[in-house]
Design an enzyme around this catalytic site. Structure first.
Site, PDB file in Angstrom:
ATOM      1  CG  ASP A 141      21.682  41.883  47.257  1.00  0.00           C
ATOM      2  OD1 ASP A 141      21.426  43.047  47.875  1.00  0.00           O
ATOM      3  OD2 ASP A 141      21.218  41.050  46.165  1.00  0.00           O
ATOM      4  CG  ASP A 145      17.309  44.737  45.204  1.00  0.00           C
ATOM      5  OD1 ASP A 145      17.070  45.268  43.727  1.00  0.00           O
ATOM      6  OD2 ASP A 145      16.952  43.468  44.228  1.00  0.00           O
TER       7      ASP A 145
HETATM    8  N1  GLY Z   1      18.304  40.999  45.130  1.00  0.00           N
HETATM    9  C1  GLY Z   1      17.948  40.211  43.647  1.00  0.00           C
HETATM   10  C2  GLY Z   1      16.316  39.811  43.674  1.00  0.00           C
HETATM   11  O1  GLY Z   1      15.924  40.635  44.515  1.00  0.00           O
HETATM   12  O2  GLY Z   1      16.212  39.306  42.893  1.00  0.00           O
END
Ligand code: GLY
Length: 364
Positions: free
Chosen positions: A86, A143
């Protein structure tokens, strides 16, 4: 929505600047934002709101509040931290947009360092970006589709196509292994990390392996629209459209999804306004890639979602609440952060409203 931007959003974000101060907000507790550790995946969203507000208004106060964030986040590279797939969520709304708006050389260096870190997570055999840092070396998650913009940007910036090659390979894996015939996507795809062979779908933050976690649908919809914008490859736009069609067909009457579209008894389950906000922004991205009248299908759908969020789920009149959107759901299966404000929901609400009000730059 111009009236909402001027008369409601601007005063509200000004109040948030006082309320949040130097905190790194993640979720509200009794209406008040917490202060999360800087390596947490959400640390870019509050500065991202500030950079959008600066870009839209030219008000120097937003710029001043946003300025130091990429420097603080860079420290996570040189201390023990849990940075992972992320980093795009963290460095696109800080270093990269700061560089785009101000030309700051340190911000450029930080954005490229994050892109190198993300590229280093690529599994060549399975053609996916590895998720998280635990022992599951064969896990990829939906994600990451939203983080690909960091790699596309790095190739544009450096002239080196390797970052784009990795992003395209991962996006193709999303099409091949995460997407189902009905246009929905799973949260986790598991691979044999050695051979690269696909093993199975896993439920992750969704209700079940074959369910449809609503924020995951939104990550994929928005992320693949971005991939089309960067590459011009029609298959990414068509995939984003198919996910959008599933998402819109599954929405309940108030246009705001439950946390998973396939959880039993959805009417009694918590909503996820962050999924609604991210999907609305992604729908506007799809609309921007198309001509009328087709574009209007997506722009109108985004407008219906945003109208509903604005009239039913915002906190405008609550002086003591610090979030913008109520009823976000972070991780329902783990019982974490349910029915709260989430800074990423707030961010995508602002991003979508900015797009409706003519914002031309992009963070993702
Ligand atoms: N990237 C983690 C979520 O969407 O909760």
């Amino acid at each position: 929505m111009a009236a909402i931007w001027d008369s409601l959003l601007i005063p509200r974000v000004e109040r948030m600047m006082e309320q949040i101060g130097d905190k790194s907000p993640h979720k509200t507790i009794d209406g008040v934002y917490d202060h999360m550790r800087l390596d947490w995946w959400t640390s870019g969203f509050w500065p991202g709101i500030l950079w959008i507000m600066y870009d839209m208004t030219g008000d120097e106060r937003y710029r001043e509040h946003a300025w130091g964030w990429d420097g603080k986040l860079e420290q996570c590279f040189v201390t023990e931290s849990n940075l992972h797939h992320d980093v795009g969520f963290q460095f696109l709304p800080t270093a990269v947009i700061k560089y785009k708006l101000t030309g700051d050389a340190d911000a450029l260096r930080r954005g490229l360092a994050a892109a190198n870190f993300l590229a280093g997570r690529f599994n060549l055999a399975g053609r996916y970006l590895k998720a998280w840092n635990q022992e599951f070396t064969g896990w990829a998650i939906i994600d990451s589709t939203m983080n690909l913009s960091l790699l596309f940007w790095a190739s544009e910036q450096t002239g080196d196509p390797r970052y784009r090659h990795i992003a395209v390979a991962h996006a193709d894996t999303v099409l091949e292994k995460f997407m189902r015939a009905d246009g929905s996507v799973c949260h986790i795809a598991s691979f044999d990390a050695e051979s690269g062979a696909f093993v199975e779908e896993l439920g992750g933050q969704g209700y079940a392996p074959q369910s449809a976690w609503s924020r995951g649908q939104a990550w994929a919809l928005h992320g693949l629209a971005n991939s089309y914008r960067y590459t011009g490859e029609q298959r990414f736009l068509h995939a984003a459209q198919r996910i959008a069609h599933y998402f819109l067909a599954a929405l309940p009457g108030d246009h705001v999804p439950p946390w998973d579209f396939r959880v039993p008894d959805t009417d009694r389950e918590p909503k996820d306004t962050s999924a609604a906000a991210c999907a609305a922004s992604g729908l506007l991205e799809i609309a921007a890639c198309l001509q009328e009248p087709e574009a209007l299908l997506y722009a109108d759908a985004a407008d219906r979602i945003l109208q509903s969020l604005t009239s039913r789920y915002t906190t405008w009149t609550q002086e003591d609440e610090q979030g913008l959107l109520r009823q976000g759901t972070g991780h329902r299966p783990a019982g974490q952060n349910v029915n709260v404000s989430l800074i990423y929901g707030d961010y995508f609400y602002v991003e979508a409203l900015a797009k409706q009000n003519g914002w031309r730059n992009r963070i993702f």
